[in-house]
Structures are given as C-alpha cells and as structure tokens.
Design an enzyme around this catalytic site. Sequence first.
Site, PDB file in Angstrom:
ATOM      1  N   ASP A 309       0.845  -1.189   0.000  1.00 34.10           N
ATOM      2  CA  ASP A 309       0.000   0.000   0.000  1.00 34.10           C
ATOM      3  C   ASP A 309       0.892   1.256   0.000  1.00 34.10           C
ATOM      4  O   ASP A 309       2.091   1.197   0.266  1.00 34.10           O
ATOM      5  CB  ASP A 309      -0.972  -0.024   1.196  1.00 34.10           C
ATOM      6  N   GLU A 505     -10.797   6.885   4.014  1.00 32.51           N
ATOM      7  CA  GLU A 505      -9.745   6.424   4.931  1.00 32.51           C
ATOM      8  C   GLU A 505      -9.823   7.092   6.296  1.00 32.51           C
ATOM      9  O   GLU A 505     -10.923   7.358   6.801  1.00 32.51           O
ATOM     10  CB  GLU A 505      -8.371   6.603   4.269  1.00 32.51           C
TER      11      GLU A 505
HETATM   12  C1  BGC Z   1      -5.222   2.984   0.207  1.00 32.35           C
HETATM   13  C2  BGC Z   1      -5.403   1.945  -0.852  1.00 32.35           C
HETATM   14  C3  BGC Z   1      -5.185   2.529  -2.215  1.00 32.35           C
HETATM   15  C4  BGC Z   1      -3.861   3.237  -2.283  1.00 32.35           C
HETATM   16  C5  BGC Z   1      -3.582   3.874  -3.620  1.00 32.35           C
HETATM   17  C6  BGC Z   1      -3.976   3.796   0.029  1.00 32.35           C
HETATM   18  O1  BGC Z   1      -3.956   4.879   0.893  1.00 32.35           O
HETATM   19  O2  BGC Z   1      -5.189   2.358   1.474  1.00 32.35           O
HETATM   20  O3  BGC Z   1      -6.672   1.373  -0.743  1.00 32.35           O
HETATM   21  O4  BGC Z   1      -5.289   1.527  -3.178  1.00 32.35           O
HETATM   22  O5  BGC Z   1      -3.825   4.243  -1.296  1.00 32.35           O
HETATM   23  O6  BGC Z   1      -4.359   4.994  -3.825  1.00 32.35           O
HETATM   24  C1  BGC Z   2      -3.337   9.699  -2.216  1.00 33.89           C
HETATM   25  C2  BGC Z   2      -4.092   8.456  -1.907  1.00 33.89           C
HETATM   26  C3  BGC Z   2      -3.413   7.764  -0.831  1.00 33.89           C
HETATM   27  C4  BGC Z   2      -3.201   8.660   0.365  1.00 33.89           C
HETATM   28  C5  BGC Z   2      -2.443   7.938   1.422  1.00 33.89           C
HETATM   29  C6  BGC Z   2      -3.211  10.537  -0.979  1.00 33.89           C
HETATM   30  O1  BGC Z   2      -2.496  11.688  -1.246  1.00 33.89           O
HETATM   31  O2  BGC Z   2      -4.002  10.408  -3.200  1.00 33.89           O
HETATM   32  O3  BGC Z   2      -4.146   7.615  -3.015  1.00 33.89           O
HETATM   33  O4  BGC Z   2      -4.203   6.678  -0.488  1.00 33.89           O
HETATM   34  O5  BGC Z   2      -2.535   9.826   0.006  1.00 33.89           O
HETATM   35  O6  BGC Z   2      -2.058   8.755   2.472  1.00 33.89           O
END
Ligand code: BGC
Ligand code: BGC
Length: 611
Positions: A309, A505
């Site tokens: 991730d 998230e």
């Molecule tokens: C998320 C994932 C996601 C990844 C890429 C992460 O923060 O937990 O679900 O696929 O970002 O965007």
């Molecule tokens: C990204 C996401 C990622 C996240 C994680 C964001 O800036 O766009 O894809 O999941 O950061 O912290």
Amino acid sequence: MNRRSAILLCLVAALAVPVFFAAPPAGAPRKLSSYDPQIKPILASMTLDEKIGQMTQPDQDFIKDLSDVENLSLGSVLSGGSSDPKEGNSLKAWTDLYDRIQEHSQKTRLKIPLLYGVDALHGHNNVLNAVIFPHNIGLGCTRNPALIEKIARVTAEEVRATGIQWAFSPCVTVPQDARWGRTYEGFSEDPQLVKEFAGPAVRGLQGDDLSNPLSVLACAKHYLADGGTTYGSVNHQGKPGNDQGDTRVDEATLRRVHLQGYITAIQAGVGTIMPSYSSWNGVKMSANKYLLTDVLKNELGFEGFLISDYNAVDQLDRDFKKAVGISINAGMDMVMEPSRYKEYISDLKALVNEGTVPMSRIDDAVTRILRVKAAMGLLDPKRSPLADRSLWKSFGSPEHRQVGREAVRESLVLLKNEHHVLPLAKTAARIAVAGKSGDDIGNQCGGWTIDWQGRSDNVTTGGTTVLAAIRKAAPNAQVTFKADGTGAAGATVGVVIVGEKPYAEGAGDRTDLSLAPEDVTAIDNMKASGVPFVVILFSGRPMILGDSLDKADAFIAAWLPGTEGDGIADVLFGDYKPTGKLSFSWPRSMDQYPHAKDTNPLFPYGYGLSW
Ligand code: BGC
Ligand code: BGC
C-alpha cells in the site's frame, strides 16, 4: 505380460489419458504459473537493475522527469486518489496521461510495458463522466452476485478506455466496527457474503481471460483484517481511530472472519493482492512473512504478486532501508513508493548486494510480476500497449448508466414505510424535496470520487441527483426544492435527502455517527409542515437515527449510490419494489460499538422491507 498386468496397464492408461488431456475445469482461469516457461528466458536476460525496476511503483504525480520510466526500467506507475493529469480529469486527459507514460516503457531495452494502477473502486471514479456505482456497502445489500460481476465488467471497460489496465479493487474487507471510515468499501460485516461476492467482482474485472483487451487486472485488498482493527489502536491528528490500526484476534478468528474473500478471489484467478497498512496483534501486515508467504502464497496457492500500500513499507522501521528488507523478505513483490522510489531502488539493490535479500526472492517477485504481464498479453510484441481510443464511445454510455441504475435500485433498503406513503404517486400535485443531499451529486457519490476524499457539490459530470430523477419520473407534478425543509406546507408529499458528507480512509473515522444538526433540522422542518414524508439517507455506514426515524413516515437507507439517481426514483415511484437487505446490522446507539451486531441492533443484518 500376463493378463493381470495387461488389464492394469489398460486401467492406468484409461485413467491417465483423461487427466493428461483434461481441459481446466469450466470457468477456472488459466494458472498464472503456466506462463513460467515463457518468462524464464526473459528473467535470465535481466540485470539486477531491470529486475528491481519491475518491483517498483511510483505515483505519476511525483515523477518529475518521465525519462525515469526508461532509466529505472519501472514496472509500474500509479495514480493515487488525487493524482490527476495536469490537464484535468477528462477522458482525454487521462488517456493522454496513460499513453504519455506508457510510451516511455517502450524506450527500455526489454520494452516490457508497465502496469498502470488506479483505485477504480466504484466505477472508473477518477474520471469525469464515468458511471459511478454504489460503494460496496450498498452492493452488499443487493445480495446479487451476477450484478456484482456485471458492474465490475462495465468498470473494466471504462478503465480500459483510458488505457489503464489495473484496478486496486475489489476491496474484500469485512468491517467489524462502522466507526471505521472505510466501512463503505466493504460489501458486508458478514464473511460469507464477502466470500460470495469476491469471485464475481474479480471475474468481472479480469474477464474470461486476462489477455482480453477489455480485461483489467484486479487487486484484492487489504490483506489481512483491515476491517478488524480495534478502535483507538491508532490516532489521527490526536483523534482516536481504527484506520490502519491493530487487529487483536486469534488466528482462528482471523481466518474465519477476514480470510474468506481471499479464498474465492484466488479461485477466480485474482492477479494481485494488496497487504494492509494495519497490524495483526502488533505486527504490521507488510512485514508478516507468515501471512504473506506461508498462508497466502504457499497454503492458498496465490500465484500472482503482492503490491504494497501507499507508503506502507515506510511504516515498518525508522530506517527505510531496513523497512524495505523486512517487507521484501516477508514476501512483498512490488512496492508502492509514490515519491521515494529512487531511494527504494538503491536500498533494495544494496540489500541484495549485501546478501540481506536473497537473489532467489528477487527472482520470485519478478517471476510473479512477469507472469501477470504475460497473462495479460503485455509481453506480446505484436500488441500495442497504448490505449485503444475506440473504447471511448461506450464510456459513460446510456447502457453503462443502465447498469448503475439497476445497482442503485437493488441496493436500497427500506427501513420503514407507514401510512402507505410509499410508493409515491407520479400524479401527485406537488412534491416537496428537501435536505442538503437532494441535489448534490458529490454527497451522492461519497469518497473516492474524482478526489481521494470525494467532495460535496458538482464533483463529477453526467450524473442524476435525486431531485433531477424525481423531476424526470413525475413530469406532471410540481417539484419544489428547499434544502432546509421549509416551505413544504401544502405539498402532497415530502422527500428529505440527508446524510454524511464525503470522506475516505482515516479522515472518516468517527466516534459519533449521529445525524448532522442540519439534517435533523431539515427533517424537523418537514415534519412541522404536516406533509407526510420519506427520508432517504446517504451514508457510508449505519447512522444513529434517534427520533428522526420516528418522525419520518418512510425511511430508505440508500448508502452511497453514485451517479445514477434514477435508480432511487425507480423505487420511490413503485416502478420497482424494494428488495435490498442490510449488509450490516444497524445499531440504536454508539455505545453498542464495538459489538453492534451482537447487542440487540435496531435493525438486524438482513433486514429490509418491501411492499
Ligand atoms: C489505500 C489503498 C489505495 C492506495 C492507492 C492507500 O492509501 O489504502 O486502498 O489503493 O492508497 O491509492
Ligand atoms: C493519495 C491516496 C493515498 C493517500 C495515502 C493521498 O495523497 O491520493 O491515493 O491513499 O494519500 O495517504
């Protein structure tokens, strides 16, 4: 040869022949390891730098100079949740971005195309005018695996229209505590339902064969037990939460509750799996060799590759190099390092040269990545890896929207219907629509829509709000709209659309899931007008309804339905009966967490009325 051994020989032959010539069981995908003979010579010709390049995935947003793609032989690039083309989010801008980056892969010595990954979680959700489907929590309420497959198929076609061939989806999490901001990414709190849906979700994306130009590589996530984390086991800016937290259960519970979706995803041939940010009993998943290698690869026979991730490896140790070594040795095959990819590459190379990471581990990781690429037809020199723009014609098409509409109407759960207020009559003289989400496509879609966190208002184009859908469905009625619910007196019926504003998230973790004050006010104002009314709730999880439920004559949980508001009108006006059944149990009060489902919920799992 005597008679007995002759008979025996015949028998052996009779048994052996069908085994030898037997085709794989109907519907079973071709084994990824069957591509290994094709890969072996390629692997043998690769330098260590080329191998490590295959194991690297930066975010396009952080690549200052695209010649990094060829100079580092990058195997993959992603766009994270808000990593958009500089030119905006049009279909053309996304396709151009993909092609621009993919062209660089063709300047490498081996010309191995890169995999471009995005979070297509509910449709190709970063692109304007894509069909946005209900988030998984709503799809769980449909109880319809064939529909899940159909949605994933449409999503794959829209993703391929931009050239992109990898979706970080399906999320097969089994959320156990709805205070978690990612609850809506899960189909259900029930492992059996997740188990039933994971296969169709993978099959829909990957198609009958990964080499089909309309297939998209799927990614089951987040392995393992992202939905089991203890509330308060992490802090987000000083606030307790459970996103990326610690799951504190024994191994039997871990397997019974959280592993089920992976079993069917692997059976369906899922090409990739994403280990979770979270921990199991204090050990970060991205470092857990037992669960990544012993259980997933060896016991369950997963032959695809693991993608870490976003920045997850960085969390394993203060010393980044050490963190990289821990994760790769635990079984990670490709590392999502949005910005620190050069550091990762040099650290991994040093670890190999020092003998900390064995060459056999590198070869295994690269074999897994190349298997998937071979299965996708990406190693076929006769096939262009660039986008097929003829697919643009079906992007956001009426046919695709129709599938979204079907999904919306099947995901609605009718919680209450008194005084026969539903279905509404299309012949009603006046319909008073209210609520902050009645004419807000952004609230209707939720997080992971154009922006990582989603946003209220006109986040995307091409959709239908509930207000617009009601106007379309009842063209002869006078349809008025006031967000705060005032001015409804004298109307035939009221419809109040309220709920959560978009989040994703950690930002979505909550200790209080009560309705927002402005939502309660809109409901109260409608009640005061004396008009019978229905409340439609947009939310990523069950909310605490308090007496708002009593005030409403009818109540519909609509989850985060996406762009196709017509699906709501289909049920409101009785063109279709409500069929949705709760995919989560619905508590009465916050103090029922973390055991909401076992402590006399307001509505149990599986609840849903009809007429
Ligand atoms: C998320 C994932 C996601 C990844 C890429 C992460 O923060 O937990 O679900 O696929 O970002 O965007
Ligand atoms: C990204 C996401 C990622 C996240 C994680 C964001 O800036 O766009 O894809 O999941 O950061 O912290």
